[in-house]
Design an enzyme around this catalytic site. Sequence first.
Site, PDB file in Angstrom:
ATOM      1  N   THR A  28     -17.343 -16.286  23.818  1.00 33.84           N
ATOM      2  CA  THR A  28     -16.875 -17.493  24.518  1.00 33.84           C
ATOM      3  C   THR A  28     -17.326 -18.735  23.745  1.00 33.84           C
ATOM      4  OG1 THR A  28     -16.960 -16.378  26.644  1.00 33.84           O
ATOM      5  CG2 THR A  28     -17.099 -18.778  26.700  1.00 33.84           C
ATOM      6  N   THR A  31     -16.059 -21.705  18.859  1.00 34.06           N
ATOM      7  CA  THR A  31     -16.033 -20.890  17.639  1.00 34.06           C
ATOM      8  C   THR A  31     -15.384 -19.535  17.940  1.00 34.06           C
ATOM      9  OG1 THR A  31     -18.156 -21.936  17.155  1.00 34.06           O
ATOM     10  CG2 THR A  31     -17.433 -20.223  15.642  1.00 34.06           C
ATOM     11  N   ASP A  83     -19.220 -13.328  18.566  1.00 32.57           N
ATOM     12  CA  ASP A  83     -19.479 -14.419  19.505  1.00 32.57           C
ATOM     13  C   ASP A  83     -20.138 -15.581  18.762  1.00 32.57           C
ATOM     14  OD1 ASP A  83     -19.746 -15.860  21.845  1.00 32.57           O
ATOM     15  OD2 ASP A  83     -20.878 -14.322  22.916  1.00 32.57           O
ATOM     16  N   GLY A  84     -20.074 -16.745  19.341  1.00 24.22           N
ATOM     17  CA  GLY A  84     -20.750 -17.912  18.793  1.00 24.22           C
ATOM     18  C   GLY A  84     -22.182 -17.982  19.297  1.00 24.22           C
ATOM     19  N   ASP A  86     -25.424 -21.204  20.277  1.00 26.89           N
ATOM     20  CA  ASP A  86     -25.834 -22.613  20.286  1.00 26.89           C
ATOM     21  C   ASP A  86     -26.907 -22.864  19.239  1.00 26.89           C
ATOM     22  OD1 ASP A  86     -24.188 -23.532  22.540  1.00 26.89           O
ATOM     23  OD2 ASP A  86     -25.338 -22.018  23.600  1.00 26.89           O
ATOM     24  N   GLY A  98     -24.401 -22.279  26.233  1.00 29.61           N
ATOM     25  CA  GLY A  98     -23.875 -23.643  26.294  1.00 29.61           C
ATOM     26  C   GLY A  98     -22.534 -23.686  27.017  1.00 29.61           C
ATOM     27  N   GLY A  99     -21.813 -22.580  26.972  1.00 30.38           N
ATOM     28  CA  GLY A  99     -20.521 -22.502  27.665  1.00 30.38           C
ATOM     29  C   GLY A  99     -20.626 -21.775  28.993  1.00 30.38           C
ATOM     30  N   GLU A 105     -21.834 -12.500  28.286  1.00 32.32           N
ATOM     31  CA  GLU A 105     -21.996 -12.361  26.828  1.00 32.32           C
ATOM     32  C   GLU A 105     -23.113 -11.361  26.509  1.00 32.32           C
ATOM     33  OE1 GLU A 105     -20.585 -16.741  25.226  1.00 32.32           O
ATOM     34  OE2 GLU A 105     -22.613 -16.522  25.976  1.00 32.32           O
TER      35      GLU A 105
HETATM   36  C1  5RP Z   1     -21.104 -19.782  25.608  1.00 39.08           C
HETATM   37  C2  5RP Z   1     -21.872 -19.644  24.366  1.00 39.08           C
HETATM   38  C3  5RP Z   1     -21.236 -20.118  23.106  1.00 39.08           C
HETATM   39  O1  5RP Z   1     -21.152 -19.065  22.212  1.00 39.08           O
HETATM   40  C4  5RP Z   1     -22.058 -21.213  22.535  1.00 39.08           C
HETATM   41  O2  5RP Z   1     -22.175 -22.244  23.521  1.00 39.08           O
HETATM   42  C5  5RP Z   1     -21.457 -21.800  21.263  1.00 39.08           C
HETATM   43  O3  5RP Z   1     -20.278 -22.457  21.565  1.00 39.08           O
HETATM   44  P1  5RP Z   1     -19.451 -23.250  20.460  1.00 39.08           P
HETATM   45  O4  5RP Z   1     -18.892 -22.222  19.538  1.00 39.08           O
HETATM   46  O5  5RP Z   1     -18.389 -23.979  21.260  1.00 39.08           O
HETATM   47  O6  5RP Z   1     -20.401 -24.197  19.782  1.00 39.08           O
HETATM   48  O7  5RP Z   1     -22.968 -19.151  24.325  1.00 39.08           O
HETATM   49  O8  5RP Z   1     -21.850 -19.406  26.732  1.00 39.08           O
END
Ligand code: 5RP
Length: 229
Positions: A28, A31, A83-84, A86, A98-99, A105
């Site tokens: 999520t 990225t 996955d991305g 923070d 962060g999301g 996740e």
């Molecule tokens: C969501 C997350 C995201 O992977 C994290 O916030 C990074 O997001 P972005 O790719 O928008 O910087 O952990 O819960």
Amino acid sequence: MDQRQLKIEAARAALGHVENGMRLGIGTGSTAEEFVRLLAERVADGLDVIGVPTSERTASLCKELGVRLATLDELPELDLTIDGADELDAELTLIKGGGAALLREKIVAAASTKMIVIADKSKVVETVGRFPLPIEVNPFGLAATRLAVEKAAAKLGLEGEVTLREKDGETVVTDGQHFILDASFGRIPDSRALSEALHAIPGVVEHGLFINMATLAIIAAPEGVQTMT
Ligand code: 5RP
């Protein structure tokens, strides 16, 4: 190269690890969404994969772009999650959430043989904690849980504001109907000790420290894409 382009480069490199027939955990965030867009192009060209999304937001994008999905109950073992993050350090300790999707996740990553983190270089830190640590909590007893989090952190020498996440004046509610506390403790030298202390608090559902879960990080910088293991 702007930040979006860096995210795309990291996502493109991660796609090189995806093989026909794989069961994929799909992360999520912005990225991860670049990864979904690139994956969808490959799917349209005949790549056969099935994804388990880590959020309703990711599920919607996958459906819109034609990426085949299953639930984790239908596919309880996955080959790879992408996955991305923070933040991440050299040991691949991550801060995520962060999301607001950290619970799903983490469940999806734990069900995967491998986890690849994709990020631009700004996310790499020496010690995690610059980004406030997201902690997913049960709404019941919120004040007591917040106090318990503060006390547990203080015992480890960590202090800072612990705030309830809001967006547009409304409390953020996760896909699992929980709330998020963002803990601005600063650098977290012993992430394992904090993880254990948070897990011991009944109102804490999960926290955003991912320890020993990522197997590879793909980091994009203007000078090129690098990997960390
Ligand atoms: C969501 C997350 C995201 O992977 C994290 O916030 C990074 O997001 P972005 O790719 O928008 O910087 O952990 O819960």
